[in-house]
Write a protein that holds these residues in place. Sequence first.
Motif, mmCIF file in Angstrom:
data_model
loop_
_atom_site.group_PDB
_atom_site.id
_atom_site.type_symbol
_atom_site.label_atom_id
_atom_site.label_comp_id
_atom_site.label_asym_id
_atom_site.label_seq_id
_atom_site.Cartn_x
_atom_site.Cartn_y
_atom_site.Cartn_z
ATOM 1 N N GLY A 1 13.907 38.489 -74.651
ATOM 2 C CA GLY A 1 15.143 37.777 -74.305
ATOM 3 C C GLY A 1 16.063 38.558 -73.790
ATOM 4 O O GLY A 1 15.813 40.011 -73.130
ATOM 5 N N GLU A 2 17.715 38.279 -73.662
ATOM 6 C CA GLU A 2 18.536 38.913 -72.771
ATOM 7 C C GLU A 2 19.054 40.009 -73.928
ATOM 8 O O GLU A 2 19.280 40.054 -75.132
ATOM 9 C CB GLU A 2 19.978 38.291 -72.908
ATOM 10 C CG GLU A 2 20.983 38.675 -72.086
ATOM 11 C CD GLU A 2 20.557 39.053 -70.600
ATOM 12 O OE1 GLU A 2 21.053 39.866 -70.068
ATOM 13 O OE2 GLU A 2 19.474 38.346 -70.026
ATOM 14 N N LYS A 3 18.674 41.317 -73.588
ATOM 15 C CA LYS A 3 19.026 42.496 -74.402
ATOM 16 C C LYS A 3 17.939 42.646 -75.457
ATOM 17 O O LYS A 3 18.614 43.209 -76.549
ATOM 18 C CB LYS A 3 20.594 42.565 -74.828
ATOM 19 C CG LYS A 3 21.418 42.999 -73.648
ATOM 20 C CD LYS A 3 22.694 43.199 -74.256
ATOM 21 C CE LYS A 3 23.812 43.723 -73.207
ATOM 22 N NZ LYS A 3 25.037 44.317 -73.742
ATOM 23 N N LEU B 1 19.907 53.525 -81.897
ATOM 24 C CA LEU B 1 19.847 53.069 -83.668
ATOM 25 C C LEU B 1 18.473 52.629 -83.954
ATOM 26 O O LEU B 1 17.789 51.982 -83.575
ATOM 27 C CB LEU B 1 20.788 51.834 -83.761
ATOM 28 C CG LEU B 1 20.817 51.423 -84.995
ATOM 29 C CD1 LEU B 1 21.540 52.130 -86.139
ATOM 30 C CD2 LEU B 1 21.414 49.864 -84.941
ATOM 31 N N ALA B 2 18.080 53.491 -85.225
ATOM 32 C CA ALA B 2 16.974 53.096 -86.134
ATOM 33 C C ALA B 2 17.087 52.686 -87.268
ATOM 34 O O ALA B 2 17.760 53.093 -88.103
ATOM 35 C CB ALA B 2 16.248 54.525 -86.009
ATOM 36 N N LEU C 1 19.661 40.484 -86.454
ATOM 37 C CA LEU C 1 20.412 40.512 -85.386
ATOM 38 C C LEU C 1 21.693 39.423 -85.672
ATOM 39 O O LEU C 1 21.800 38.830 -86.393
ATOM 40 C CB LEU C 1 19.545 39.602 -84.269
ATOM 41 C CG LEU C 1 18.227 40.192 -83.853
ATOM 42 C CD1 LEU C 1 17.391 39.191 -83.219
ATOM 43 C CD2 LEU C 1 18.694 41.472 -82.854
ATOM 44 N N ALA C 2 22.585 39.867 -84.907
ATOM 45 C CA ALA C 2 23.880 38.926 -84.892
ATOM 46 C C ALA C 2 24.582 38.747 -83.364
ATOM 47 O O ALA C 2 25.497 38.863 -83.208
ATOM 48 C CB ALA C 2 24.850 39.820 -85.783
ATOM 49 N N GLY C 3 23.701 38.335 -82.587
ATOM 50 C CA GLY C 3 24.001 37.869 -81.386
ATOM 51 C C GLY C 3 23.324 38.890 -80.361
ATOM 52 O O GLY C 3 22.526 39.712 -80.527
ATOM 53 N N GLU C 4 23.647 38.805 -79.009
ATOM 54 C CA GLU C 4 22.830 39.551 -78.210
ATOM 55 C C GLU C 4 23.233 41.125 -78.086
ATOM 56 O O GLU C 4 24.393 41.331 -77.913
ATOM 57 C CB GLU C 4 23.290 39.014 -76.643
ATOM 58 C CG GLU C 4 22.655 37.746 -76.471
ATOM 59 C CD GLU C 4 22.839 37.268 -74.949
ATOM 60 O OE1 GLU C 4 23.408 38.015 -74.186
ATOM 61 O OE2 GLU C 4 22.287 36.024 -74.672
ATOM 62 N N GLY C 5 22.321 42.001 -78.493
ATOM 63 C CA GLY C 5 22.691 43.369 -78.450
ATOM 64 C C GLY C 5 23.383 43.657 -79.662
ATOM 65 O O GLY C 5 23.982 44.946 -79.628
ATOM 66 N N GLY D 1 26.400 44.736 -93.625
ATOM 67 C CA GLY D 1 27.809 44.501 -93.169
ATOM 68 C C GLY D 1 28.409 44.959 -92.151
ATOM 69 O O GLY D 1 29.491 44.712 -91.609
ATOM 70 N N THR D 2 27.725 46.158 -91.701
ATOM 71 C CA THR D 2 28.239 46.923 -90.518
ATOM 72 C C THR D 2 27.367 46.416 -89.351
ATOM 73 O O THR D 2 26.380 46.438 -89.258
ATOM 74 C CB THR D 2 27.855 48.452 -90.757
ATOM 75 O OG1 THR D 2 28.575 48.857 -91.843
ATOM 76 C CG2 THR D 2 28.394 49.295 -89.762
ATOM 77 N N ARG D 3 28.220 46.399 -88.241
ATOM 78 C CA ARG D 3 27.662 45.776 -86.940
ATOM 79 C C ARG D 3 27.475 47.056 -86.141
ATOM 80 O O ARG D 3 28.551 48.016 -85.897
ATOM 81 C CB ARG D 3 28.486 44.773 -86.482
ATOM 82 C CG ARG D 3 28.282 43.404 -87.103
ATOM 83 C CD ARG D 3 28.939 42.360 -86.300
ATOM 84 N NE ARG D 3 28.616 40.894 -86.984
ATOM 85 C CZ ARG D 3 28.707 39.741 -86.205
ATOM 86 N NH1 ARG D 3 28.946 39.891 -85.055
ATOM 87 N NH2 ARG D 3 28.505 38.809 -87.063
ATOM 88 N N TYR D 4 26.280 47.047 -85.291
ATOM 89 C CA TYR D 4 26.043 48.179 -84.395
ATOM 90 C C TYR D 4 25.728 47.211 -83.050
ATOM 91 O O TYR D 4 24.791 46.446 -83.056
ATOM 92 C CB TYR D 4 24.872 48.906 -84.731
ATOM 93 C CG TYR D 4 24.878 49.540 -86.133
ATOM 94 C CD1 TYR D 4 25.465 50.894 -86.156
ATOM 95 C CD2 TYR D 4 24.634 48.967 -87.297
ATOM 96 C CE1 TYR D 4 25.603 51.706 -87.394
ATOM 97 C CE2 TYR D 4 24.655 49.489 -88.588
ATOM 98 C CZ TYR D 4 25.210 51.023 -88.496
ATOM 99 O OH TYR D 4 25.466 51.690 -89.827
ATOM 100 N N VAL D 5 26.752 47.824 -82.076
ATOM 101 C CA VAL D 5 26.381 47.103 -80.499
ATOM 102 C C VAL D 5 25.583 47.860 -79.791
ATOM 103 O O VAL D 5 25.812 49.066 -79.694
ATOM 104 C CB VAL D 5 27.710 46.903 -80.102
ATOM 105 C CG1 VAL D 5 27.593 46.070 -78.724
ATOM 106 C CG2 VAL D 5 28.556 45.856 -81.012
#
Length: 498
Positions: free
Chosen positions: A341-343, A3-4, A159-163, A169-173
């Motif tokens: 940090g983590e991920k 993801l870029a 960032l919305a948490g680790e990784g 509004g769209t989340r990419y994991v």
Amino acid sequence: QYLAVIETPVVFTPSATRVERARLESNKLAKRLRRNVGQAIQDYNMIVDGDRVVVESPIVLAFVALVLGWMFAVVVIILVTLEFLWPSRPLGNPVTIVREAFRRRDRARRYAQIVAIASRHGLGMYRGRSDAAREALPQALVAALAEAGVTFVRGHGRLAGEGVVEVAGTRYVARVGVVLNTGTAPAAPPVDGLADTPFWTNRDVLRATEAPSSLVVVGGGAIGAELAQAFARFGSRVSVLEMAPRILALEEPEASEVVAASFARDGVQVLAGATIGSVAHADGRFTVAVTDADGTDLDLDADRLLVAAGRRPNLHDIGLETVGLDPSARSLATDERMRAGEKLWAIGDITGKGAFTHMSMYQAGIAVRDLTGTDGPWASYHAVPRVTFTDPEVGAVGMTEQQARDAGLAVRVGTAPLAESTRGWIHGPGGDGVVKVVEDADAGHLVGATSVGPTGGEVLSMLATAVHARVPTAVLREQVLAYPTFHRAVSSALADLG
């Protein structure tokens, strides 16, 4: 999948067509001048982007071109004569001399034309980027990313948490992790009235379509120095305000001295050790209240004000708090693999290891190796190079003398003025500079070096290699260096170590 996420991209794309057109037209002009000055005077029009631009003083430029041509012809005769009469042959191949003399003559003619165009047509054709390039990434680049398997998303990423990255509004994991490279933004000092004025930053100045008649530059670091000299040579009356005792305060004092002398020749006013009291803007002009190093109060009046007094990291509002990091930090701490940090990996300006494009590229390679499970080498910062693109250039690597002493090293230094070298003598005016080496006497190798001169950034390469590889000083002294070159001054600086 990769993801870029790109936010407010700035792409430096040369407007090659316009530059090439100006070059070709300038060459045609020079040929016309050589064939028939009268005809050139009668038909002295330049076509730029479909607009006919009539240079107002063709007779003056024709005269300058002719004089320059005769001057270089005389120089060629003198140099070739010396070449055959001087047994030691220090001037090199006479054919090279002739070629170089005529090349410089033609360049002088071309620059006379460019100055005429710039004064008439403004800076727009020399900005090096198009409006379209500023507004959007080139589609070719996007296509290349997509072909490589990258999902390209434009927007404000957080960032919305680790990784996890959220965009609009769209989340990419991310299965493996996230790489941060958010860079820095121009910072403005807390000067009374400054925030209420339309001052320039380094980004704004590159959008200028004409050179102001006068310019005050706040900050005498690399960015401020480069832009101050550039506008002075476009004809602006320039003043540089620097709080430190000298410009380029992060470099060696010898480097600052050479550049300051060059600025003086360009008519740039340098006020080092200055304090700015206030800034006002009225009727289209700036007034800057300054107290100089001697305690004298001055009011500087200018058309434009450029603030180049530092940069701040883009770490706010990117969700660092969601991964346990401080969003108010000045930089992100990383390990040798660029892990923050983590991920999470961080590269570039936000790591605090040097706000240079080449540092970001270096760290990107390290992060990619770690992300793909490839072995090192891992990050090392003892030999970070940097170049300030003033005239002369200032190239430096590793520690300055003062930094080495502050680190408790047994320091020895050696210097060699470039003008005293054979190549500096051949170069003549504009050949000023210095090479300085800093040695850890106990370890027997260089820990820092500076190269100031017409090609200071290029001469730096051998010094950067020496510092990076910790080449013993004794081995460097054994090296045979070509004659006559600017980099031979390195031998003189090494000999000055004692």
